[in-house]
Scaffold this active site. Sequence first.
Site, PDB file in Angstrom:
ATOM      1  N   GLU A 231       0.819  -1.215   0.000  1.00  0.00           N
ATOM      2  CA  GLU A 231       0.000   0.000   0.000  1.00  0.00           C
ATOM      3  C   GLU A 231       0.856   1.269   0.000  1.00  0.00           C
ATOM      4  O   GLU A 231       0.411   2.308  -0.501  1.00  0.00           O
ATOM      5  CB  GLU A 231      -0.955   0.003   1.196  1.00  0.00           C
ATOM      6  CG  GLU A 231      -2.203  -0.876   1.031  1.00  0.00           C
ATOM      7  CD  GLU A 231      -1.991  -2.360   1.296  1.00  0.00           C
ATOM      8  OE1 GLU A 231      -0.849  -2.750   1.644  1.00  0.00           O
ATOM      9  OE2 GLU A 231      -2.948  -3.146   1.144  1.00  0.00           O
ATOM     10  N   ASP A 280     -20.287   0.564  14.683  1.00  0.00           N
ATOM     11  CA  ASP A 280     -19.534   0.407  13.443  1.00  0.00           C
ATOM     12  C   ASP A 280     -20.122   1.171  12.261  1.00  0.00           C
ATOM     13  O   ASP A 280     -21.190   1.756  12.362  1.00  0.00           O
ATOM     14  CB  ASP A 280     -19.422  -1.091  13.112  1.00  0.00           C
ATOM     15  CG  ASP A 280     -18.016  -1.467  12.712  1.00  0.00           C
ATOM     16  OD1 ASP A 280     -17.415  -0.729  11.924  1.00  0.00           O
ATOM     17  OD2 ASP A 280     -17.513  -2.492  13.211  1.00  0.00           O
TER      18      ASP A 280
HETATM   19  C1  LIG Z   1     -12.002   4.243   9.057  1.00  0.00           C
HETATM   20  C2  LIG Z   1     -11.843   2.816   8.638  1.00  0.00           C
HETATM   21  C3  LIG Z   1     -11.819   1.819   9.582  1.00  0.00           C
HETATM   22  C4  LIG Z   1     -11.659   0.491   9.225  1.00  0.00           C
HETATM   23  N1  LIG Z   1     -11.631  -0.465  10.190  1.00  0.00           N
HETATM   24  C5  LIG Z   1     -11.412  -1.743   9.844  1.00  0.00           C
HETATM   25  C6  LIG Z   1     -11.309  -2.744  10.848  1.00  0.00           C
HETATM   26  O1  LIG Z   1     -11.421  -2.476  12.043  1.00  0.00           O
HETATM   27  N2  LIG Z   1     -11.059  -4.018  10.456  1.00  0.00           N
HETATM   28  C7  LIG Z   1     -10.912  -4.366   9.134  1.00  0.00           C
HETATM   29  O2  LIG Z   1     -10.667  -5.523   8.850  1.00  0.00           O
HETATM   30  N3  LIG Z   1     -11.041  -3.437   8.159  1.00  0.00           N
HETATM   31  C8  LIG Z   1     -11.274  -2.136   8.495  1.00  0.00           C
HETATM   32  N4  LIG Z   1     -11.375  -1.187   7.515  1.00  0.00           N
HETATM   33  C9  LIG Z   1     -11.286  -1.591   6.103  1.00  0.00           C
HETATM   34  C10 LIG Z   1      -9.862  -1.926   5.702  1.00  0.00           C
HETATM   35  O3  LIG Z   1      -8.992  -0.881   6.037  1.00  0.00           O
HETATM   36  C11 LIG Z   1      -9.761  -2.206   4.216  1.00  0.00           C
HETATM   37  O4  LIG Z   1     -10.547  -3.344   3.938  1.00  0.00           O
HETATM   38  C12 LIG Z   1      -8.334  -2.425   3.717  1.00  0.00           C
HETATM   39  O5  LIG Z   1      -8.388  -2.851   2.391  1.00  0.00           O
HETATM   40  C13 LIG Z   1      -7.621  -3.448   4.546  1.00  0.00           C
HETATM   41  O6  LIG Z   1      -6.292  -3.580   4.090  1.00  0.00           O
HETATM   42  P1  LIG Z   1      -5.835  -4.988   3.506  1.00  0.00           P
HETATM   43  O7  LIG Z   1      -6.614  -5.151   2.215  1.00  0.00           O
HETATM   44  O8  LIG Z   1      -4.370  -4.810   3.260  1.00  0.00           O
HETATM   45  O9  LIG Z   1      -6.159  -6.005   4.521  1.00  0.00           O
HETATM   46  C14 LIG Z   1     -11.544   0.150   7.872  1.00  0.00           C
HETATM   47  C15 LIG Z   1     -11.563   1.152   6.904  1.00  0.00           C
HETATM   48  C16 LIG Z   1     -11.710   2.475   7.270  1.00  0.00           C
HETATM   49  C17 LIG Z   1     -11.727   3.531   6.204  1.00  0.00           C
HETATM   50 MN   LIG Z   2      -3.224  -5.202   1.509  1.00  0.00          MN
END
Ligand SMILES: Cc1cc2nc3c(=O)[nH]c(=O)nc-3n(C[C@H](O)[C@H](O)[C@H](O)COP(=O)(O)O)c2cc1C
Ligand SMILES: [Mn+2]
Length: 502
Positions: A231, A280
């Site tokens: 990322e 949430d």
């Molecule tokens: C404000 C905010 C809070 C988030 N909280 C969570 C969370 O608590 N757990 C989770 O799995 N994804 C959460 N997400 C979504 C992930 O950040 C998103 O799916 C991201 O793609 C995860 O990174 P990864 O694809 O590398 O796992 C959140 C997104 C935002 C914008």
């Molecule tokens: Mn990722």
Amino acid sequence: MAPPADLREWIRLLEQEGELVRVGTEVDPYLEITEIVDRTVKAGGPALLFEQVAGSDLPLLINQFGTERRMCLAFGAPSLDAVGERLGDVLEMQPPEGLVEKVRGLRKLKSIADSMPKAVRSGPCQEVVLEGDAVDLDLLPIQHCWPGDPAPFVTLPAVITADPRNGRRNVGMYRMQKIDRRSTFMHWQTHKDGRMDWLAADGKLEVAVALGLDPVTAYAASAPLPKHVDEFMLAGFLRGEPVELVSGRTVSLEVPANAEIVLEGYVQRGDVGLEGPFGDHTGYYSPPAEFPVFHVTAMTMRRDAIYPSIVVGKPVAEDAWLGKATERIFLPAIRMSVPEIVDYDLPVAGAFHNCVLVSIRKAFPGHARKVMHAIWGLGLLSLSKAVVVVDEWVDVHDYEEVFFRVCANVDPKRDVLVSEGPLDQLDHAPTLESYGGKLGIDATHKGPEEGARPWPDEIRMSDEVRALVDRRWAEYGIDSEPAVDGRRGGLFHGARVRRDTS
Ligand SMILES: Cc1cc2nc3c(=O)[nH]c(=O)nc-3n(C[C@H](O)[C@H](O)[C@H](O)COP(=O)(O)O)c2cc1C
Ligand SMILES: [Mn+2]
């Protein structure tokens, strides 16, 4: 205009643009900030810098992403579509032909080179270093967001891990419930990359959490990239400047040099506890569930660090615009695998995973179903619960028009597909967690091969008469503004692609 280099530059820019209000009155991180911010976000109001948060010396920045204008300011782009096009341009790179193309190609290659994170020796994020016993999360103004939450939650973190099998970095945004001065939960859900790294680790997995980043890098943590794509690379590409990284003090991970605050530590196999409930982004409390404990081994900061926060809850909340940025930025990438997609929209009220509206260039029988299945097989879009497919001339951002097409063009027996598959872990409606029903609605025009009778023509006035009435409108002495294409701001307004349906 170059996107801001760090959180401070971003705050200065917001202030210059009249997009930030400093609140000097003391406020309580227990619920009060949430209520202030919820009212501000829903009114399209400014970013807020709370300078006096009860119980902490650190100021708290919130609602930095709360409007489309601020989101565009963050990216230094005229629109979110323009940001997506920058990415699409590189994805669609072909071998150059003429000299002009070669030069343009080189520029694109440079933008790819710029996206690689860069190691630097030192950074402001380590001006203050607290290790071991000195680590104290009580120093931070962590918000207790909603009345039913059991504890304060860190809500805007960039969580950094490395895949133990190949060392590849992942950055994700996962909320962190505070347990005590030196530990939190790590809420990476079932389908997320950070969790995969944790599950792949034999014992300990090192974790670093960056708080208070430039807005593009903070956004990138929330971007749904494929597992093997860093990322920080996306952040570098979108900023046109590499993300600068310094070595962690107690972990072998690298952390953004420009961060306000960094938490270093580890999670372990089997070291879990009950996280939640949490108010949430679904608009409901997500129920308690098991998540790993994050043990903090070092806390590093700038001398006068600023703490970033966000509140999710009933839509529309601040995260709506992070989601819309992803929707726009990823459209060209989605088109790479499903080129018949013209456009798509993830309604904010659908909390992003509940509903996808998609328009397609329909070319063969069953094409709408092909696209439904493609979406159900595509990255995190695969968690989409309902997919509505319309023809290319329908504006998917005009919900009234989409509703019209669904009502007018669907035979429920023929055009509705009920399937099943993985769902977002936070969706409380399905019988089982993370798994359940999927709904596909084919609201395109159907052909005889799909079992339809000859499809009728849509009503449309002739161009000559429309031009005539345009010319003569003032003569009629009708006070009100003429509606565009039959209904003002309504049904056919804003349609981008038209096709003669006869
Ligand atoms: C404000 C905010 C809070 C988030 N909280 C969570 C969370 O608590 N757990 C989770 O799995 N994804 C959460 N997400 C979504 C992930 O950040 C998103 O799916 C991201 O793609 C995860 O990174 P990864 O694809 O590398 O796992 C959140 C997104 C935002 C914008
Ligand atoms: Mn990722």
